[in-house]
Design a protein around this motif. Structure first.
Motif, PDB file in Angstrom:
ATOM      1  N   GLN A  56       0.828  -1.207   0.000  1.00 51.67           N
ATOM      2  CA  GLN A  56       0.000   0.000   0.000  1.00 51.67           C
ATOM      3  C   GLN A  56       0.864   1.259   0.000  1.00 51.67           C
ATOM      4  N   LEU A  57       1.916   1.248   0.800  1.00 52.30           N
ATOM      5  CA  LEU A  57       2.808   2.401   0.866  1.00 52.30           C
ATOM      6  C   LEU A  57       3.528   2.603  -0.463  1.00 52.30           C
ATOM      7  N   ASP A  65       2.536   1.652  -3.397  1.00 53.11           N
ATOM      8  CA  ASP A  65       1.565   2.085  -4.401  1.00 53.11           C
ATOM      9  C   ASP A  65       1.293   3.583  -4.277  1.00 53.11           C
ATOM     10  N   ARG A  66       1.174   4.061  -3.031  1.00 49.20           N
ATOM     11  CA  ARG A  66       0.950   5.495  -2.811  1.00 49.20           C
ATOM     12  C   ARG A  66       2.151   6.301  -3.282  1.00 49.20           C
ATOM     13  N   GLU A  67       3.334   5.817  -2.971  1.00 52.39           N
ATOM     14  CA  GLU A  67       4.555   6.507  -3.388  1.00 52.39           C
ATOM     15  C   GLU A  67       4.633   6.607  -4.909  1.00 52.39           C
ATOM     16  N   ASN A  68       4.364   5.505  -5.582  1.00 48.37           N
ATOM     17  CA  ASN A  68       4.459   5.489  -7.044  1.00 48.37           C
ATOM     18  C   ASN A  68       3.438   6.420  -7.691  1.00 48.37           C
ATOM     19  N   LYS A  69       2.244   6.477  -7.126  1.00 47.39           N
ATOM     20  CA  LYS A  69       1.218   7.369  -7.675  1.00 47.39           C
ATOM     21  C   LYS A  69       1.618   8.831  -7.495  1.00 47.39           C
ATOM     22  N   LEU A  70       2.196   9.148  -6.345  1.00 50.67           N
ATOM     23  CA  LEU A  70       2.621  10.527  -6.094  1.00 50.67           C
ATOM     24  C   LEU A  70       3.808  10.914  -6.972  1.00 50.67           C
ATOM     25  N   ILE A  71       4.710   9.984  -7.187  1.00 49.97           N
ATOM     26  CA  ILE A  71       5.844  10.249  -8.076  1.00 49.97           C
ATOM     27  C   ILE A  71       5.337  10.552  -9.485  1.00 49.97           C
ATOM     28  N   GLU A  72       4.315   9.819  -9.901  1.00 55.88           N
ATOM     29  CA  GLU A  72       3.726  10.057 -11.223  1.00 55.88           C
ATOM     30  C   GLU A  72       3.003  11.405 -11.263  1.00 55.88           C
TER      31      GLU A  72
END
Length: 222
Positions: free
Chosen positions: A85-86, A88-95
């Protein structure tokens, strides 16, 4: 910029200074029309190559501070999250932040993520405009950044009430004034309405905002 612009359900704002190059007077005029407060400095052709390399490095720094913000906010909020979950959140924010460079978003991102996790609103339903700048390190400390004067002027122009900066007077590693010293100096010099609030860590920033205005009354008893 509102933290909501990058998909975070928080109320705070980060201040971003955009840099770039113009090749001729027409490009310069176009930039000035879009950004009336833009400042220009003449540089050599080699400076652009060096800047391109620096932007690549700053992108890596930004991705790191995003990871630190996600992990730190989850830790302080004490909300159970799996590693997946963490990540996934990181990757979405990086995008979502692919158009930004540098790691000065870290502090405000951490605060916004905490608001999201805990379902709190530090803006008091929009009555308070909170902005700021600072990196967020792995140990949850707030690190120094650049362009403090420009960020303060922008925040003031946008109606910020509080501007959070790194509390780095004792840790600043470069020549000149620390972020903390420069921010307080600029605020006094320009007679800014906003309040400059130095913070050393994400936890300290959250404590300040969670206890505002009670914390202010303790600092400035009448």
């Amino acid at each position: 910029m509102s933290i909501q612009d990058i998909g975070v359900k928080g109320s705070v704002h980060f201040v971003y200074v955009r840099e770039g190059f113009t090749r001729n007077r027409y490009e310069k005029l176009s930039v000035r029309r879009s950004y009336p407060d833009a400042q220009f400095t003449r540089v050599s052709a080699s400076a652009k190559e060096a800047s391109d390399d620096m932007l690549d490095f700053e992108k890596l720094l930004k991705d790191d501070t995003i990871r630190h913000a996600v992990d730190s906010a989850a830790d302080i909020a004490d909300q159970p999250s799996s590693v997946d979950q963490l990540e996934d959140r990181e990757n979405k924010l990086i995008e979502e932040t692919s158009q930004y460079y540098g790691n000065s978003i870290g502090l405000m991102l951490g605060i916004g993520l905490y608001e999201e996790e805990k379902h709190v609103d530090f803006s008091k339903l929009g009555k308070l405009t909170i902005a700021g700048t600072g990196t967020l390190e792995e140990d949850q400390s707030v690190g120094s950044v650049g362009a403090i004067r420009e960020k303060l002027r922008t925040a003031e122009a946008e109606g910020a009430d509080i501007f959070l900066v790194p509390k780095d007077k004792e840790t600043f590693m470069y020549e000149g004034l620390s972020n903390e010293e420069e921010a307080l100096q600029v605020a006094g010099e320009l007679h800014l309405r906003l309040r400059v609030v130095p913070v050393a860590s994400l936890e300290e920033a959250i404590y300040y905002l969670s206890n505002y205005p009670k914390y202010e009354l303790e600092l400035d008893p009448k």
